[in-house]
Enzyme design. Structure first.
Site, PDB file in Angstrom:
ATOM      1  N   ASP A 100      11.175  -6.730  -6.453  1.00 40.25           N
ATOM      2  CA  ASP A 100      11.128  -5.375  -5.877  1.00 40.25           C
ATOM      3  C   ASP A 100      12.532  -4.772  -5.864  1.00 40.25           C
ATOM      4  O   ASP A 100      13.199  -4.747  -4.829  1.00 40.25           O
ATOM      5  CB  ASP A 100      10.562  -5.520  -4.448  1.00 40.25           C
ATOM      6  CG  ASP A 100      10.445  -4.212  -3.707  1.00 40.25           C
ATOM      7  OD1 ASP A 100      10.493  -3.148  -4.334  1.00 40.25           O
ATOM      8  OD2 ASP A 100      10.300  -4.267  -2.468  1.00 40.25           O
ATOM      9  N   LYS A 105      13.205  -1.630  -7.446  1.00 42.80           N
ATOM     10  CA  LYS A 105      13.063  -0.164  -7.442  1.00 42.80           C
ATOM     11  C   LYS A 105      14.110   0.540  -8.303  1.00 42.80           C
ATOM     12  O   LYS A 105      14.924   1.340  -7.810  1.00 42.80           O
ATOM     13  CB  LYS A 105      13.152   0.381  -6.007  1.00 42.80           C
ATOM     14  CG  LYS A 105      12.114  -0.175  -5.046  1.00 42.80           C
ATOM     15  CD  LYS A 105      12.179   0.527  -3.702  1.00 42.80           C
ATOM     16  CE  LYS A 105      11.164   0.019  -2.715  1.00 42.80           C
ATOM     17  NZ  LYS A 105      11.465  -1.317  -2.174  1.00 42.80           N
ATOM     18  N   THR A 113       8.016   5.553   2.115  1.00 36.01           N
ATOM     19  CA  THR A 113       7.360   5.905   3.385  1.00 36.01           C
ATOM     20  C   THR A 113       8.392   6.301   4.445  1.00 36.01           C
ATOM     21  O   THR A 113       8.035   6.871   5.468  1.00 36.01           O
ATOM     22  CB  THR A 113       6.492   4.735   3.912  1.00 36.01           C
ATOM     23  OG1 THR A 113       7.223   3.529   3.767  1.00 36.01           O
ATOM     24  CG2 THR A 113       5.190   4.646   3.150  1.00 36.01           C
ATOM     25  N   ARG A 146       6.512  -9.944   7.849  1.00 34.19           N
ATOM     26  CA  ARG A 146       6.648 -10.581   9.155  1.00 34.19           C
ATOM     27  C   ARG A 146       5.393 -11.196   9.751  1.00 34.19           C
ATOM     28  O   ARG A 146       5.514 -12.232  10.427  1.00 34.19           O
ATOM     29  CB  ARG A 146       7.315  -9.598  10.124  1.00 34.19           C
ATOM     30  CG  ARG A 146       8.795  -9.400   9.777  1.00 34.19           C
ATOM     31  CD  ARG A 146       9.348  -8.125  10.323  1.00 34.19           C
ATOM     32  NE  ARG A 146       8.748  -6.955   9.667  1.00 34.19           N
ATOM     33  CZ  ARG A 146       9.019  -5.698   9.988  1.00 34.19           C
ATOM     34  NH1 ARG A 146       9.871  -5.438  10.957  1.00 34.19           N
ATOM     35  NH2 ARG A 146       8.443  -4.698   9.345  1.00 34.19           N
ATOM     36  N   ASP A 179      17.428   5.240 -12.778  1.00 34.00           N
ATOM     37  CA  ASP A 179      18.678   5.589 -13.470  1.00 34.00           C
ATOM     38  C   ASP A 179      18.289   6.311 -14.759  1.00 34.00           C
ATOM     39  O   ASP A 179      17.112   6.644 -14.938  1.00 34.00           O
ATOM     40  CB  ASP A 179      19.490   4.308 -13.743  1.00 34.00           C
ATOM     41  CG  ASP A 179      20.990   4.574 -13.802  1.00 34.00           C
ATOM     42  OD1 ASP A 179      21.394   5.576 -14.444  1.00 34.00           O
ATOM     43  OD2 ASP A 179      21.763   3.794 -13.227  1.00 34.00           O
ATOM     44  N   LYS A 230       7.319 -11.821  -2.936  1.00 37.28           N
ATOM     45  CA  LYS A 230       8.100 -10.621  -3.281  1.00 37.28           C
ATOM     46  C   LYS A 230       9.558 -10.892  -2.942  1.00 37.28           C
ATOM     47  O   LYS A 230       9.874 -11.313  -1.825  1.00 37.28           O
ATOM     48  CB  LYS A 230       7.615  -9.411  -2.495  1.00 37.28           C
ATOM     49  CG  LYS A 230       8.440  -8.151  -2.790  1.00 37.28           C
ATOM     50  CD  LYS A 230       7.809  -6.908  -2.182  1.00 37.28           C
ATOM     51  CE  LYS A 230       8.255  -6.615  -0.772  1.00 37.28           C
ATOM     52  NZ  LYS A 230       9.637  -6.143  -0.642  1.00 37.28           N
TER      53      LYS A 230
HETATM   54  O1  C5P Z   1       7.347  -7.402   7.422  1.00 33.47           O
HETATM   55  P1  C5P Z   1       6.443  -6.385   6.770  1.00 33.47           P
HETATM   56  O2  C5P Z   1       5.021  -6.885   6.585  1.00 33.47           O
HETATM   57  O3  C5P Z   1       6.512  -5.040   7.436  1.00 33.47           O
HETATM   58  O4  C5P Z   1       7.048  -6.242   5.313  1.00 33.47           O
HETATM   59  C1  C5P Z   1       6.562  -5.305   4.392  1.00 33.47           C
HETATM   60  C2  C5P Z   1       7.365  -5.372   3.112  1.00 33.47           C
HETATM   61  O5  C5P Z   1       6.943  -4.306   2.278  1.00 33.47           O
HETATM   62  C3  C5P Z   1       8.869  -5.213   3.292  1.00 33.47           C
HETATM   63  O6  C5P Z   1       9.505  -5.975   2.257  1.00 33.47           O
HETATM   64  C4  C5P Z   1       9.096  -3.728   3.105  1.00 33.47           C
HETATM   65  O7  C5P Z   1      10.378  -3.432   2.635  1.00 33.47           O
HETATM   66  C5  C5P Z   1       8.046  -3.424   2.026  1.00 33.47           C
HETATM   67  N1  C5P Z   1       7.614  -2.024   1.981  1.00 33.47           N
HETATM   68  C6  C5P Z   1       7.064  -1.355   3.062  1.00 33.47           C
HETATM   69  N2  C5P Z   1       6.673  -0.057   2.952  1.00 33.47           N
HETATM   70  C7  C5P Z   1       6.823   0.583   1.784  1.00 33.47           C
HETATM   71  C8  C5P Z   1       7.356  -0.058   0.692  1.00 33.47           C
HETATM   72  C9  C5P Z   1       7.757  -1.380   0.819  1.00 33.47           C
HETATM   73  O8  C5P Z   1       6.905  -1.947   4.123  1.00 33.47           O
HETATM   74  N3  C5P Z   1       6.393   1.830   1.685  1.00 33.47           N
END
Ligand code: C5P
Length: 232
Positions: A59, A61, A119, A211, A64, A32
């Site tokens: 990603d 998003k 979220t 992460r 517009d 992603k």
């Molecule tokens: O590091 P981590 O596993 O938390 O990363 C989750 C990824 O998913 C990040 O790129 C974050 O921006 C994205 N994301 C999220 N929650 C959402 C939408 C996208 O954590 N509701």
């Protein structure tokens, strides 16, 4: 496309991204690319990662007026990405225009999924700032149904919502779920999390994992652990 693990490459530069991807010698994970990396490096980062053989969820998003989204989606479609997204809050006409823009002359197109409510938006801010006075869970489901009506392929949602989305919109409507953590791992800033195995159990189609893989001592081992729990 079947169930898969998508690695969130939340890096600030191409250099860091390639240093990370170079660790994967035996497989080509689905990745992603978010706004930070795309705005820092431009479309060339997408072409380079694609040329290395990875599938890409871009990603960005979009949100517009329909005409602008349609034309922008046509540009993203030419980059040959596999999944794109937009905000369902842009309304059904915007989502329909996005699909039109994405569709190539030969009829093929990347998958298109919608963000319902972020979220980071809670009930209070949705009511006070956006003047939406319905329960969050209902708003999320309504936006998912709008995405389905517009012809989109699925939504980004919490793994906790995946089952409900499938019940309402059909099992073929994709649920792409971030917020995944190993049972013995750090939660970081994610509050409502699930393990890859639980996400599989509940029916997520794709999990987005950042992460727990990118910050692991051995990212390749962490990726394989995710695949083992979620896909195999
Ligand atoms: O590091 P981590 O596993 O938390 O990363 C989750 C990824 O998913 C990040 O790129 C974050 O921006 C994205 N994301 C999220 N929650 C959402 C939408 C996208 O954590 N509701």
């Amino acid at each position: 496309m079947g169930k898969d693990v998508i690695i969130a490459c939340d890096f600030a530069s191409a250099e860091q991204t390639f240093a990370f991807l170079d660790k994967f010698t035996g497989e080509k994970p689905f990745v992603k690319i978010g706004m930070e990396l795309f705005y820092a490096e431009g479309p060339s980062i997408v072409r380079e990662i694609k040329a290395r053989g990875h599938r890409i969820f871009l990603d960005l998003k979009l949100h517009d007026i329909p005409n602008t989204v349609k034309k922008s989606m046509a540009v993203l479609s030419n980059l040959d990405v596999d999944i794109c997204n937009l905000h369902a809050g842009g309304t059904i006409p915007m989502m329909e225009a996005a699909l039109e823009g994405l569709t190539r002359p030969d009829g093929t197109r990347p998958l298109l999924i919608a963000v319902t409510q972020l979220t980071s938006t809670d009930q209070q801010h949705m009511e006070d700032d956006l003047w939406i006075h319905a329960p969050m869970a209902d708003v999320v489901m309504h936006y998912a149904e709008n995405a389905k009506k517009a012809g989109l392929d699925g939504v980004v949602c919490s793994p906790l919502e995946a089952k409900k989305v499938h019940d309402r919109c059909g099992s073929g409507f994709l649920t792409v779920t971030p917020g995944v953590r190993f049972a013995d791992g750090e939660k970081g800033d994610q509050k409502r999390v699930m393990t890859p195995a639980q996400a599989k159990e509940i029916g997520s189609d794709y999990i987005v994992v950042g992460r727990p893989i990118t910050a692991a001592d051995d990212p390749v081992a962490a990726y394989r652990r995710c695949v083992n729990e979620f896909v195999d």
